[in-house]
Scaffold this motif. Structure first.
Motif, PDB file in Angstrom:
ATOM      1  N   GLN B  77       0.806  -1.380   0.091  1.00  0.00           N
ATOM      2  CA  GLN B  77      -0.043  -0.121   0.009  1.00  0.00           C
ATOM      3  C   GLN B  77       0.816   0.981  -0.085  1.00  0.00           C
ATOM      4  OE1 GLN B  77      -3.578   0.565   2.666  1.00  0.00           O
ATOM      5  NE2 GLN B  77      -2.239   2.345   3.160  1.00  0.00           N
ATOM      6  N   GLN B  78       1.991   1.168   0.823  1.00  0.00           N
ATOM      7  CA  GLN B  78       2.809   2.421   0.718  1.00  0.00           C
ATOM      8  C   GLN B  78       3.246   2.399  -0.630  1.00  0.00           C
ATOM      9  OE1 GLN B  78       5.691   2.921   4.297  1.00  0.00           O
ATOM     10  NE2 GLN B  78       5.037   1.076   4.612  1.00  0.00           N
ATOM     11  N   MET B  79       3.742   1.771  -1.421  1.00  0.00           N
ATOM     12  CA  MET B  79       4.496   1.760  -2.842  1.00  0.00           C
ATOM     13  C   MET B  79       3.307   2.305  -3.565  1.00  0.00           C
ATOM     14  SD  MET B  79       6.610  -0.467  -4.765  1.00  0.00           S
ATOM     15  CE  MET B  79       7.579   0.040  -6.064  1.00  0.00           C
ATOM     16  N   VAL B  80       1.828   1.754  -3.556  1.00  0.00           N
ATOM     17  CA  VAL B  80       0.882   2.238  -4.539  1.00  0.00           C
ATOM     18  C   VAL B  80       0.795   3.911  -4.024  1.00  0.00           C
ATOM     19  CG1 VAL B  80      -1.627   2.320  -4.812  1.00  0.00           C
ATOM     20  CG2 VAL B  80      -0.380   0.162  -4.645  1.00  0.00           C
ATOM     21  N   ILE B  83       3.293   5.613  -5.780  1.00  0.00           N
ATOM     22  CA  ILE B  83       2.993   5.933  -7.351  1.00  0.00           C
ATOM     23  C   ILE B  83       1.869   6.912  -7.492  1.00  0.00           C
ATOM     24  CG2 ILE B  83       2.013   4.621  -9.343  1.00  0.00           C
ATOM     25  CD1 ILE B  83       3.470   2.037  -8.214  1.00  0.00           C
ATOM     26  N   LEU B  84       0.957   6.881  -6.587  1.00  0.00           N
ATOM     27  CA  LEU B  84      -0.470   8.018  -6.609  1.00  0.00           C
ATOM     28  C   LEU B  84       0.092   9.398  -6.599  1.00  0.00           C
ATOM     29  CD1 LEU B  84      -3.330   6.005  -5.103  1.00  0.00           C
ATOM     30  CD2 LEU B  84      -2.998   6.525  -7.281  1.00  0.00           C
ATOM     31  N   TRP B  85       1.298   9.536  -5.656  1.00  0.00           N
ATOM     32  CA  TRP B  85       1.830  10.768  -5.372  1.00  0.00           C
ATOM     33  C   TRP B  85       2.471  11.289  -6.679  1.00  0.00           C
ATOM     34  CZ3 TRP B  85       0.898  14.880  -2.457  1.00  0.00           C
ATOM     35  CH2 TRP B  85       0.215  14.714  -1.318  1.00  0.00           C
ATOM     36  N   GLY B  86       3.128  10.401  -7.200  1.00  0.00           N
ATOM     37  CA  GLY B  86       4.081  10.715  -8.516  1.00  0.00           C
ATOM     38  C   GLY B  86       3.042  10.858  -9.569  1.00  0.00           C
ATOM     39  N   THR B  87       2.253  10.232  -9.930  1.00  0.00           N
ATOM     40  CA  THR B  87       1.190  10.160 -10.972  1.00  0.00           C
ATOM     41  C   THR B  87       0.328  11.811 -10.811  1.00  0.00           C
ATOM     42  OG1 THR B  87       0.980   7.861 -11.164  1.00  0.00           O
ATOM     43  CG2 THR B  87      -0.638   9.286 -12.126  1.00  0.00           C
ATOM     44  N   GLY B  92      -0.867  16.980 -12.939  1.00  0.00           N
ATOM     45  CA  GLY B  92      -0.696  18.424 -12.454  1.00  0.00           C
ATOM     46  C   GLY B  92       0.254  19.329 -13.398  1.00  0.00           C
ATOM     47  N   LEU B  93       1.472  18.916 -13.292  1.00  0.00           N
ATOM     48  CA  LEU B  93       2.732  19.308 -14.034  1.00  0.00           C
ATOM     49  C   LEU B  93       2.173  19.594 -15.481  1.00  0.00           C
ATOM     50  CD1 LEU B  93       5.432  20.933 -13.133  1.00  0.00           C
ATOM     51  CD2 LEU B  93       6.264  18.759 -13.713  1.00  0.00           C
ATOM     52  N   SER B  94       1.853  18.628 -16.106  1.00  0.00           N
ATOM     53  CA  SER B  94       1.712  18.455 -17.608  1.00  0.00           C
ATOM     54  C   SER B  94       0.386  19.351 -17.684  1.00  0.00           C
ATOM     55  CB  SER B  94       1.530  16.965 -18.057  1.00  0.00           C
ATOM     56  OG  SER B  94       0.445  16.467 -17.639  1.00  0.00           O
ATOM     57  N   ALA B  95      -0.649  19.318 -16.883  1.00  0.00           N
ATOM     58  CA  ALA B  95      -1.839  20.060 -17.166  1.00  0.00           C
ATOM     59  C   ALA B  95      -1.432  21.610 -17.303  1.00  0.00           C
ATOM     60  CB  ALA B  95      -2.808  19.727 -16.412  1.00  0.00           C
ATOM     61  N   VAL B  96      -0.589  21.997 -16.262  1.00  0.00           N
ATOM     62  CA  VAL B  96      -0.205  23.288 -16.041  1.00  0.00           C
ATOM     63  C   VAL B  96       0.473  23.946 -17.357  1.00  0.00           C
ATOM     64  CG1 VAL B  96       1.273  25.071 -14.896  1.00  0.00           C
ATOM     65  CG2 VAL B  96      -0.537  23.547 -13.597  1.00  0.00           C
ATOM     66  N   SER B  97       1.507  22.989 -17.561  1.00  0.00           N
ATOM     67  CA  SER B  97       2.482  23.343 -18.881  1.00  0.00           C
ATOM     68  C   SER B  97       1.620  23.302 -20.147  1.00  0.00           C
ATOM     69  CB  SER B  97       3.431  22.002 -18.884  1.00  0.00           C
ATOM     70  OG  SER B  97       4.144  22.039 -20.188  1.00  0.00           O
ATOM     71  N   ASP B  98       0.554  22.397 -20.456  1.00  0.00           N
ATOM     72  CA  ASP B  98      -0.086  22.216 -21.781  1.00  0.00           C
ATOM     73  C   ASP B  98      -0.909  23.699 -21.449  1.00  0.00           C
ATOM     74  OD1 ASP B  98       1.113  19.960 -22.286  1.00  0.00           O
ATOM     75  OD2 ASP B  98      -0.849  18.699 -21.955  1.00  0.00           O
ATOM     76  N   VAL B 121       9.266  12.456  -7.116  1.00  0.00           N
ATOM     77  CA  VAL B 121       8.164  12.519  -5.960  1.00  0.00           C
ATOM     78  C   VAL B 121       7.977  10.955  -5.594  1.00  0.00           C
ATOM     79  CG1 VAL B 121       5.780  12.791  -6.008  1.00  0.00           C
ATOM     80  CG2 VAL B 121       7.179  14.418  -7.354  1.00  0.00           C
ATOM     81  N   PHE B 122       8.171  10.210  -6.281  1.00  0.00           N
ATOM     82  CA  PHE B 122       8.017   9.035  -6.010  1.00  0.00           C
ATOM     83  C   PHE B 122       8.842   8.417  -4.740  1.00  0.00           C
ATOM     84  CE2 PHE B 122       9.218   4.261  -6.143  1.00  0.00           C
ATOM     85  CZ  PHE B 122       8.235   3.475  -5.883  1.00  0.00           C
ATOM     86  N   ALA B 123      10.101   8.863  -4.985  1.00  0.00           N
ATOM     87  CA  ALA B 123      11.146   8.363  -3.857  1.00  0.00           C
ATOM     88  C   ALA B 123      10.847   9.353  -2.604  1.00  0.00           C
ATOM     89  CB  ALA B 123      12.573   8.854  -4.388  1.00  0.00           C
ATOM     90  N   LEU B 124      10.587  10.587  -2.902  1.00  0.00           N
ATOM     91  CA  LEU B 124      10.175  11.287  -1.756  1.00  0.00           C
ATOM     92  C   LEU B 124       9.265  10.937  -1.018  1.00  0.00           C
ATOM     93  CD1 LEU B 124      11.118  14.233  -0.319  1.00  0.00           C
ATOM     94  CD2 LEU B 124       9.149  15.224  -1.882  1.00  0.00           C
ATOM     95  N   ALA B 125       8.030  10.406  -1.534  1.00  0.00           N
ATOM     96  CA  ALA B 125       6.866   9.700  -1.055  1.00  0.00           C
ATOM     97  C   ALA B 125       7.328   8.679  -0.189  1.00  0.00           C
ATOM     98  CB  ALA B 125       5.736   9.619  -2.036  1.00  0.00           C
TER      99      ALA B 125
END
Lengths: 72, 139
Positions: B77-80, B83-87, B92-98, B121-125
Motif C-alpha cells: 500500500q505504501q508503494m501504491v 505511485i499515486l503521488w508521483g502520478t 498536474g505539472l503536465s496540465a499546467v504546462s499544456d 516524487v515517488f522516492a520522496l513519498a
C-alpha cells in the motif's frame, strides 16, 4: 477500527518481530496495525485471529460502531 | 522499503531494478555515442531513439511485478501511495504546462521532465512514509 493486538501480544510475551514472522509480514506492518495507522485486510485479520486462537471481533473493534445510537 | 529485513519480493525488485537501470545506462550511452559519431543513419536513427525506452518500459513492468509479488499488504500500500503521488504531481505539472503553452506559447517542459519528476516524487513519498512508519525498539 481499534484492536487489542498489542495487549494480546504482550500477554504472550511476543515481540513485534516474532509476530511479524508468524504473520509473514514486516515489523512495520505489525506496528502500523497496533498503532491503528493501518487496518488489515480481511485475510490478514483472519490470519491474526487464527494465530491468537480468537474470533476477529475479539481482536478488532469497529470504532465507529461504538457510537451507534440505534437511529437510522 | 527501509532498513528492515527485505521480503522475497523486495529482494527481487531491487535486483531487477539494478539490472534494468544498468542496461538503461548502457543503452543510453551506446545509442548517444552511435548517433553523435554518425554511425547510424536513416531508419536506424529511429531504432536508436527507441531502444533506450525499452529499458524504461521494463522498469514499469518491474514495479508492476513487485506490486503483484509483494505479500505484505501494508508495504504494498505504501508503494501504491507513492505511485499515486508521483502520478498526481506529473499529471498536474503536465496540465499546467499544456495550458501555459496553449495560452501563452510558453511553458514547454524540457524533455524527460515528467519522467524525472515522477521518480523524484515517488522516492520522496517513499521516504516520507518510511519516516512516518519507522519502528523503534521491539518490546
Amino acid at each position: 477500527m481499534t484492536n487489542r493486538l498489542k495487549a494480546l501480544r504482550a500477554e504472550r510475551e511476543w515481540s513485534q518481530a516474532f509476530l511479524a514472522e508468524r504473520l509473514e509480514v514486516s515489523r512495520q506492518s505489525v506496528n502500523a496495525i497496533e498503532t491503528g495507522r493501518y487496518d488489515p485486510s480481511l485475510p490478514l485479520a483472519f490470519k491474526i485471529a487464527r494465530l491468537f486462537g480468537k474470533r476477529i471481533e475479539e481482536i478488532f473493534e469497529d470504532a465507529e460502531g461504538l457510537g451507534i445510537s440505534g437511529k437510522w | 522499503m527501509g532498513c528492515l529485513p527485505k521480503s522475497k519480493a523486495e529482494k527481487l525488485y531491487v535486483r531487477r531494478i539494478s539490472v534494468t537501470m544498468s542496461v538503461y545506462v548502457l543503452l543510453v550511452f551506446g545509442a548517444t555515442w552511435a548517433v553523435r559519431h554518425g554511425h547510424v543513419k536513416g531508419w536506424w536513427l529511429y531504432v536508436c531513439a527507441v531502444v533506450p525506452s525499452l529499458a524504461i518500459l521494463r522498469l514499469l513492468q518491474v514495479v508492476g511485478l513487485y506490486l503483484k509479488e509483494e505479500t505484505d499488504e501494508f508495504v504494498r500500500q505504501q508503494m501504491v501511495n507513492s505511485i499515486l503521488w508521483g502520478t498526481a504531481v506529473v499529471l498536474g505539472l503536465s496540465a499546467v504546462s499544456d495550458f501555459l503553452r496553449g495560452y501563452t506559447g510558453k511553458g514547454e517542459l524540457p524533455g524527460f521532465t515528467i519522467f524525472i519528476v515522477f521518480w523524484m516524487v515517488f522516492a520522496l513519498a517513499q521516504g516520507i512514509q518510511q519516516l512516518r512508519n519507522r519502528v523503534g525498539g521491539d518490546d
